[in-house]
Structure formats: C-alpha cells, structure tokens
Design a protein around this motif. Structure first.
Motif, PDB file in Angstrom:
ATOM      1  N   ASP A 165      -1.965 -20.404 -10.170  1.00 32.77           N
ATOM      2  CA  ASP A 165      -3.425 -21.308  -9.792  1.00 32.77           C
ATOM      3  C   ASP A 165      -2.943 -22.863 -10.290  1.00 32.77           C
ATOM      4  O   ASP A 165      -1.904 -22.905 -10.926  1.00 32.77           O
ATOM      5  N   VAL A 166      -4.135 -23.573 -10.063  1.00 37.91           N
ATOM      6  CA  VAL A 166      -3.490 -25.106 -10.422  1.00 37.91           C
ATOM      7  C   VAL A 166      -3.708 -25.277 -11.697  1.00 37.91           C
ATOM      8  O   VAL A 166      -4.112 -24.184 -12.614  1.00 37.91           O
ATOM      9  N   PHE A 167      -2.922 -26.197 -12.524  1.00 35.54           N
ATOM     10  CA  PHE A 167      -3.059 -26.233 -14.166  1.00 35.54           C
ATOM     11  C   PHE A 167      -4.825 -27.190 -13.959  1.00 35.54           C
ATOM     12  O   PHE A 167      -4.579 -27.678 -12.953  1.00 35.54           O
ATOM     13  N   MET A 168      -5.473 -26.937 -15.096  1.00 35.52           N
ATOM     14  CA  MET A 168      -6.526 -27.631 -15.674  1.00 35.52           C
ATOM     15  C   MET A 168      -6.192 -28.456 -16.698  1.00 35.52           C
ATOM     16  O   MET A 168      -4.824 -28.669 -17.016  1.00 35.52           O
ATOM     17  N   LYS A 209      -5.666 -22.424 -13.812  1.00 34.69           N
ATOM     18  CA  LYS A 209      -6.922 -21.748 -13.502  1.00 34.69           C
ATOM     19  C   LYS A 209      -6.981 -20.441 -13.647  1.00 34.69           C
ATOM     20  O   LYS A 209      -8.631 -19.615 -13.391  1.00 34.69           O
ATOM     21  N   GLU A 210      -5.784 -18.975 -13.049  1.00 24.88           N
ATOM     22  CA  GLU A 210      -5.977 -18.353 -13.874  1.00 24.88           C
ATOM     23  C   GLU A 210      -6.356 -18.100 -14.699  1.00 24.88           C
ATOM     24  O   GLU A 210      -7.035 -16.990 -14.773  1.00 24.88           O
ATOM     25  N   MET A 247     -10.040 -15.836 -16.527  1.00 30.23           N
ATOM     26  CA  MET A 247      -9.877 -14.669 -16.979  1.00 30.23           C
ATOM     27  C   MET A 247     -11.624 -14.161 -18.365  1.00 30.23           C
ATOM     28  O   MET A 247     -11.665 -13.855 -18.720  1.00 30.23           O
ATOM     29  N   VAL A 248     -11.084 -16.263 -19.146  1.00 32.86           N
ATOM     30  CA  VAL A 248     -12.319 -16.557 -20.493  1.00 32.86           C
ATOM     31  C   VAL A 248     -13.679 -16.541 -19.007  1.00 32.86           C
ATOM     32  O   VAL A 248     -14.254 -15.568 -19.726  1.00 32.86           O
ATOM     33  N   ALA A 249     -13.765 -16.561 -18.375  1.00 31.72           N
ATOM     34  CA  ALA A 249     -15.179 -17.656 -17.621  1.00 31.72           C
ATOM     35  C   ALA A 249     -16.081 -15.840 -17.383  1.00 31.72           C
ATOM     36  O   ALA A 249     -16.628 -15.906 -17.646  1.00 31.72           O
ATOM     37  N   GLU A 250     -14.907 -15.163 -16.529  1.00 35.90           N
ATOM     38  CA  GLU A 250     -15.281 -13.810 -16.554  1.00 35.90           C
ATOM     39  C   GLU A 250     -15.440 -12.918 -16.999  1.00 35.90           C
ATOM     40  O   GLU A 250     -16.701 -11.803 -16.899  1.00 35.90           O
ATOM     41  N   THR A 251     -14.901 -12.389 -17.891  1.00 37.39           N
ATOM     42  CA  THR A 251     -14.869 -11.555 -19.233  1.00 37.39           C
ATOM     43  C   THR A 251     -15.986 -12.127 -19.975  1.00 37.39           C
ATOM     44  O   THR A 251     -17.204 -11.084 -19.876  1.00 37.39           O
TER      45      THR A 251
END
Length: 340
Positions: free
Chosen positions: A202-205, A211-212, A216-220
């Motif tokens: 995915d894209v860099f932030m 983004k990948e 993982m952080v946000a969804e967990t």
C-alpha cells in the motif's frame, strides 16, 4: 429458512472464493445472484454444481435481497454499497472503505460477534484487512487470559493479496528469469517480486509506515481492544496464496507457553501445529484451501517480563477475505434476520 444473497465482484479472486465457500458451507440460500461490472456481464461463475451468469451491478435492484457480499474495491463500493443498504439489503464489504467509521461494525466472528448488533445504523458491515483478520483470531483468546499490552508483528504476505495482477506478475517474472529476452519488469509491484521480498504494501504515510501497517494497528484496536499497542512491518513475498506472520506479544500478566498452547487449541477458528522438530509447523503452502488459522512456534520471549512469540499462517483469500465475509453473513442470519 433461505436467504436471497448477492455476490458483487463475482469474477474476481475473492468473489469466486465467496461463491465457493457459500456452497461448501451449505449456506441457506433461497436465491443467489452473481454481480460484476458491465464489461463482465454474461460471464459465467461456478456456485457448487450450478453455473451462474453475471449480472450488471449498475442496473441490479437490491430491493428484496437479504445480504450482499461485496468484493469490488473501495471506489465501486462507494457507489453501490449505499444503494444496496438504502434498499434494505445488508452489505458485507471486503474493501477498506468503511472499516474505520465508528458507526459501522468491523467484525471477525470468532473475536467480536456482538458487534453485529450495530448493523442497522447503516446496514453495512466491514470485513477487516486480510493480515489483521488472522492475527486477531490468535490474539483474542490470549488477551482474554492475560491482557495484551503490545504486539510487534512482521508479515510475509502472498501476492494474491494484490489480486490477479499480483499473481500473474509473480508467475510471469519467474518464467522470464529462465528465458533470456523474456524478462518481465515490475508493474503491479514496485520492485521485482520473483525470488525477492518487498517491504512495501500500500502507500507510504507521513510517519514512514505504510497504509497496510497502519490498517493492522487501527483494526486490531477496533476489533480487540483500543488499549493494545501495535507496531507492524508488512512485507510482500513470492508466495501465491497464504499470509504468514511472526508475532511478538507482551502481556500485563505472565502467560506460560504451555498454557498459551492449550488456550489456542481450544480457540474457535484456530488449529495449533507446534512440534519442536523438523517440519513441526505450518507453512503457507499447507494452509491453502483451509478454513483455519494455523499457529506454530509458540515460545516464551525471555527478553521481556511477560512475552510470547508465535507463528501464524492462514489462507488470505479465505479467512483473510471470503471466509470471514461468509462467516459474518452466517452471523447476520442467526442474530439479525432470524429475529426479523
């Protein structure tokens, strides 16, 4: 009782798997529709012993349909999911479009099934990212016992996570390396994927993560516990199907590796293969086509006070996408539609 089910994106990798799994699990279906873009209208798809003909999602009327399983990407979902939801059809969406919206449930049925009760706020349920889905199945039973403080995860993600184009690129690059003059330059990926690994999905932030990794952080946090700290490094590897993860977990309370092994053996959706011998663990090739999330290499981490390491493998087209969506549909059927 049977349900009227639509599968949007039926010609793609995940859409085909959704149809396969609905048939395999003998999902109670009164009527099923395969939907795709206009250019795929008329394409035939398999559903068990039946052959379905794809309909144009642009002209499809969702009125009277119970559920729609979406595997069409965020852009198309933005157009068609609200249309289906407004017609009273519950949308189970595999894209990332709605995952982080507070009034839309993000569900892994083995982990947070009660979240399904919030479906009627917008008639949409989000399916999590493939790398998150398998990890939280392993984390939740351990968190319930010893409370997880921090997770450090490195992923080894197969090219099927990038769709058919990713699988084709690995195949064509691998062949091309053996035939002079037929080398294939990177197109889907940023660098050569054949015989290589790429630490970029995915894209860099702005903070340097991708983004990948952020997903993982946000969804967990949303699925398991917002207090858990997560740091991830996501890597694309030259494997066709099956994501692997090396997971380091720090707990508030001590958890012995033997007890952890016993807990995971009893956990829903988990299969422990953990023998300390040659081959006593599961690899991506062995998980393809299976429903389970496989856990191996469970061991104490002596560098921190309450730590464990484990190895987690799952078929990303199944548990990471299609299977989880079908399990959500089963949950909706039991808890929402049967109450009617």
């Amino acid at each position: 009782m049977g349900y009227r089910i639509a599968v949007a994106g039926a010609t793609g990798n995940v859409g085909r798997e959704m149809l396969n799994i609905l048939a395999e699990r003998q999902f109670p279906i009164e009527e099923i529709a395969a939907l795709a873009s206009r250019r795929s209208k008329g394409t035939e798809c398999s559903f068990g012993d039946e052959t379905l003909t794809c309909q144009d999602i642009e002209t499809f009327d969702f009125s009277g349909w119970d559920m729609a399983l979406f595997a069409i990407g965020s852009d198309a979902t933005k157009t068609y999911a609200p249309r289906a939801a407004k017609a009273g059809c519950i949308v189970i969406d595999n894209s990332s479009l709605y995952r982080y919206e507070p009034d839309i449930p993000l569900i892994v049925p083995e982990v947070n099934p009660d979240a399904v009760e919030g479906v009627h706020k917008r008639n949409i349920i989000a399916n999590p990212n493939c790398s998150t889905a398998q990890m939280v199945v392993a984390l939740k039973p351990l968190h319930d016992r010893a409370t997880i403080k921090r997770v450090v995860v490195s992923t080894y993600q197969s090219v099927s996570g990038a769709g058919k184009e990713g699988m084709d690129e690995l195949w064509n690059q691998t062949k091309g390396l053996y035939v002079p003059g037929q080398e294939v330059d990177p197109s889907k990926f940023t660098k050569q994927i054949a015989f290589n690994v790429i630490p970029h999905i995915d894209v860099f932030m702005d903070d340097g993560s991708t983004k990948e990794e952020w997903k993982m952080v946000a969804e967990t946090k949303k699925i398991v516990d917002k207090a858990i700290k997560v740091t991830a490094t996501c890597v694309r590897v030259p494997v066709f199907v099956g994501h692997s993860e090396a997971i380091n977990i720090e707990f508030e309370d001590f958890l012995d590796e033997d007890e952890a092994r016993d807990i995971l053996r009893e956990a829903p959706g988990v299969l422990v293969v953990d023998k300390r011998e040659d081959g006593g663990y599961t690899t991506p090739v062995e998980c393809v086509g299976d429903y389970a999330t496989f856990i191996s290499r469970i061991r104490q981490d002596s560098t921190i006070e309450n730590g464990l390491n484990l190895w987690c493998v799952s078929d990303n087209l199944r548990k990471g996408a299609a299977l989880n969506a079908v399990q959500i549909a089963e949950l909706v059927g039991r808890r929402i539609l049967q109450k009617g």
